[in-house]
Design an enzyme around this catalytic site. Sequence first.
Site, PDB file in Angstrom:
ATOM      1  CB  VAL A  11      -0.972  -0.016   1.153  1.00  0.00           C
ATOM      2  CG1 VAL A  11      -1.617   1.384   1.533  1.00  0.00           C
ATOM      3  CG2 VAL A  11      -1.942  -0.962   0.805  1.00  0.00           C
ATOM      4  CG  ASP A  30       9.554  -0.229   5.091  1.00  0.00           C
ATOM      5  OD1 ASP A  30       8.486  -0.550   4.735  1.00  0.00           O
ATOM      6  OD2 ASP A  30      10.023  -1.087   6.013  1.00  0.00           O
ATOM      7  CE  LYS A  35       9.238  -4.426   2.040  1.00  0.00           C
ATOM      8  NZ  LYS A  35       8.037  -4.488   2.865  1.00  0.00           N
ATOM      9  CG  LEU A 153      -4.100  -0.446  -2.930  1.00  0.00           C
ATOM     10  CD1 LEU A 153      -3.484  -1.869  -2.969  1.00  0.00           C
ATOM     11  CD2 LEU A 153      -3.133   0.650  -3.408  1.00  0.00           C
ATOM     12  N   GLY A 256     -14.360 -20.802  -5.762  1.00  0.00           N
ATOM     13  CA  GLY A 256     -13.086 -21.167  -5.913  1.00  0.00           C
ATOM     14  C   GLY A 256     -12.769 -21.945  -4.384  1.00  0.00           C
ATOM     15  CB  CYS A 263      -7.119  -7.193   2.848  1.00  0.00           C
ATOM     16  SG  CYS A 263      -5.622  -6.028   2.633  1.00  0.00           S
ATOM     17  CE  LYS A 324      -5.340  -9.619  -5.677  1.00  0.00           C
ATOM     18  NZ  LYS A 324      -6.222  -8.492  -5.653  1.00  0.00           N
TER      19      LYS A 324
HETATM   20  N1  LIG Z   1      -2.181  -5.278   0.366  1.00  0.00           N
HETATM   21  C1  LIG Z   1      -3.176  -4.828   0.100  1.00  0.00           C
HETATM   22  O1  LIG Z   1      -3.733  -5.215  -1.007  1.00  0.00           O
HETATM   23  C2  LIG Z   1      -4.013  -3.957   1.109  1.00  0.00           C
HETATM   24  C3  LIG Z   1      -5.168  -3.099   0.316  1.00  0.00           C
HETATM   25  C4  LIG Z   1      -5.751  -2.172   1.369  1.00  0.00           C
HETATM   26  C5  LIG Z   1      -5.333  -1.966   2.276  1.00  0.00           C
HETATM   27  N2  LIG Z   1      -4.286  -2.710   2.885  1.00  0.00           N
HETATM   28  C6  LIG Z   1      -3.871  -2.390   4.253  1.00  0.00           C
HETATM   29  O2  LIG Z   1      -2.735  -1.591   4.240  1.00  0.00           O
HETATM   30  C7  LIG Z   1      -2.021  -1.731   5.339  1.00  0.00           C
HETATM   31  C8  LIG Z   1      -0.499  -2.107   4.808  1.00  0.00           C
HETATM   32  O3  LIG Z   1      -0.787  -3.264   4.318  1.00  0.00           O
HETATM   33  P1  LIG Z   1       0.604  -3.790   3.135  1.00  0.00           P
HETATM   34  O4  LIG Z   1      -0.046  -5.105   2.451  1.00  0.00           O
HETATM   35  O5  LIG Z   1       1.125  -2.667   2.570  1.00  0.00           O
HETATM   36  O6  LIG Z   1       1.561  -4.285   4.323  1.00  0.00           O
HETATM   37  P2  LIG Z   1       3.177  -4.710   4.107  1.00  0.00           P
HETATM   38  O7  LIG Z   1       3.344  -5.609   5.030  1.00  0.00           O
HETATM   39  O8  LIG Z   1       3.436  -5.098   2.532  1.00  0.00           O
HETATM   40  O9  LIG Z   1       3.895  -3.245   4.447  1.00  0.00           O
HETATM   41  C9  LIG Z   1       4.005  -2.583   5.559  1.00  0.00           C
HETATM   42  C10 LIG Z   1       5.306  -1.890   5.727  1.00  0.00           C
HETATM   43  O10 LIG Z   1       5.602  -1.220   6.749  1.00  0.00           O
HETATM   44  C11 LIG Z   1       6.663  -1.212   7.176  1.00  0.00           C
HETATM   45  N3  LIG Z   1       6.852  -0.610   8.860  1.00  0.00           N
HETATM   46  C12 LIG Z   1       6.177  -1.376   9.892  1.00  0.00           C
HETATM   47  N4  LIG Z   1       6.404  -0.281  10.765  1.00  0.00           N
HETATM   48  C13 LIG Z   1       7.206   0.854  10.332  1.00  0.00           C
HETATM   49  C14 LIG Z   1       7.470   1.984  10.982  1.00  0.00           C
HETATM   50  N5  LIG Z   1       7.282   2.126  12.111  1.00  0.00           N
HETATM   51  N6  LIG Z   1       8.209   2.828  10.175  1.00  0.00           N
HETATM   52  C15 LIG Z   1       8.443   2.445   8.818  1.00  0.00           C
HETATM   53  N7  LIG Z   1       8.131   1.295   8.141  1.00  0.00           N
HETATM   54  C16 LIG Z   1       7.160   0.253   9.106  1.00  0.00           C
HETATM   55  C17 LIG Z   1       7.245  -2.661   7.125  1.00  0.00           C
HETATM   56  O11 LIG Z   1       8.567  -2.919   7.416  1.00  0.00           O
HETATM   57  C18 LIG Z   1       6.599  -3.191   5.938  1.00  0.00           C
HETATM   58  O12 LIG Z   1       7.342  -2.940   4.669  1.00  0.00           O
HETATM   59  C19 LIG Z   1      -2.503  -2.794   6.264  1.00  0.00           C
HETATM   60  O13 LIG Z   1      -3.416  -2.377   7.164  1.00  0.00           O
HETATM   61  C20 LIG Z   1      -3.431  -3.506   5.147  1.00  0.00           C
HETATM   62  O14 LIG Z   1      -4.690  -4.167   5.771  1.00  0.00           O
HETATM   63  C21 LIG Z   1      -3.613  -3.447   2.328  1.00  0.00           C
END
Ligand SMILES: NC(=O)c1ccc[n+]([C@@H]2O[C@H](COP(=O)([O-])OP(=O)(O)OC[C@H]3O[C@@H](n4cnc5c(N)ncnc54)[C@H](O)[C@@H]3O)[C@@H](O)[C@H]2O)c1
Length: 439
Positions: A11, A30, A35, A153, A256, A263, A324
Amino acid sequence: MHVTMIGTGYVGLVSGACFADFGNQVICVDKDAGKIDQLRQGKSPIFEPLLEALIARNVEGGRLSFSTEAGPAIRSADAVFIAVGTPSRRGDGFADLSFVYDAAREIAAELDGFTVIATKSTVPVGTGDEVDAIVRQLRPEGEFAVVSNPEFLREGAAIEDFKHPDRVVVGTEDERARRLMAELYRPLYINETPVLFTSRRTAELIKYAANAFLATKITFINEMAELCEKVGGNVQEVARGMGLDRRIGSKFLHAGPGFGGSCFPKDASALATIGQRHGAPMRIVETVIGVNNSRKAAMVQKIITACDGSVRGKRLAVLGLAFKPNTDDMREAPSLSILPVLAAEGAQICAYDPAATAEAHRLLPEITTAADPYACVDGADAVIILTEWDQFRALDLDRVKSALRKPLLVDLRNVYRPEEMAARGFTYVSIGRPDCKPA
Ligand SMILES: NC(=O)c1ccc[n+]([C@@H]2O[C@H](COP(=O)([O-])OP(=O)(O)OC[C@H]3O[C@@H](n4cnc5c(N)ncnc54)[C@H](O)[C@@H]3O)[C@@H](O)[C@H]2O)c1
């Protein structure tokens, strides 16, 4: 505008790159130095179509940069987005908010001038109030507004979704924050994207309600598929017949192996716990979670039955491991609950996935992987389609058939048509449709 993303995952990275593409100055932060190193070398740490090119374009344009140092990025920002993970907490299934609260403390320490703190992470209702309290306690005189800006997204289509969303939701009662967020999303007005301003709590609820509803729709059609199998119906035709009703809509009616991903499982579980805590049990969501878990277990049995009642000593070729297509994300993927059980039942599993192989080596040590679909099926007793990547829709079926020891295809995504598979000499087992034997 100066924008900072705290958290550069699926995200944070996509949102950051898109905000930069809208013309803002964006720093993606991050704490995972690996990364950030990769990104600085021009490589995306995740597989997401078109993302690497978008990043490159905005880095070259001087609008996008990456850092492990939150401090300077927060001090220079007009808006800081919290986009850290909110995984399921072990034990009670509630969202683990420790990353969000850590981010809030880091932001509080560095605030400089009026700053919008926008939570993009999916968080339980009331989290914004807690973030507000944390920052206020650390910076009683600080000028800031905590906003909820949930993200909708989808992985695999993330850039398109971010730039052409069905809606943007902004939860705030602060007029300054409202103006800033409206300005940030102004490039979307050109497509007449609805921007919904709500209270912070309502915005938090919208995200969980939307995900739980989608998970319910999938689970509903999965149960219909089971009924179709029992009574000789065709779930795809049932779904089409339902979906053409505009009150229902055709999306998310593909039967499926049960929903997975980063999520739906965790958000459904968090919403169920939120309901319990507030004395408003989410009974439908609770049922959806239970049905979905048993669905994945039932898929194991379906595969075993297709293999004449035992997989012991048999070689299974698995096509698709990610939850997926078009992503390398394996969080809660059906493959993670199905394949270890098949391996424990004595199957030898070789899998192919276009993007998730590296992740699979870590998460599924009991399987081997192949470099392409044909190497994967070579000498196997059955092929199982677990993820509907486009390249599995157009397999050279004659080649697959001659590479197999037995022409058995278990298609948990209904990629092929039963009559066609029978005509091509396959025993074909799919979801919610009659099984076919070679014609
Ligand atoms: N992945 C999806 O499709 C999606 C879609 C909508 C909403 N979300 C929501 O968005 C949020 C993030 O999801 P994601 O899939 O991107 O997670 P992710 O695990 O891919 O990314 C999270 C990142 O945050 C970093 N992080 C954690 N604490 C930190 C800090 N204090 N400082 C800097 N970096 C830090 C981690 O190292 C990691 O890289 C979640 O709450 C998820 O539910 C995800």
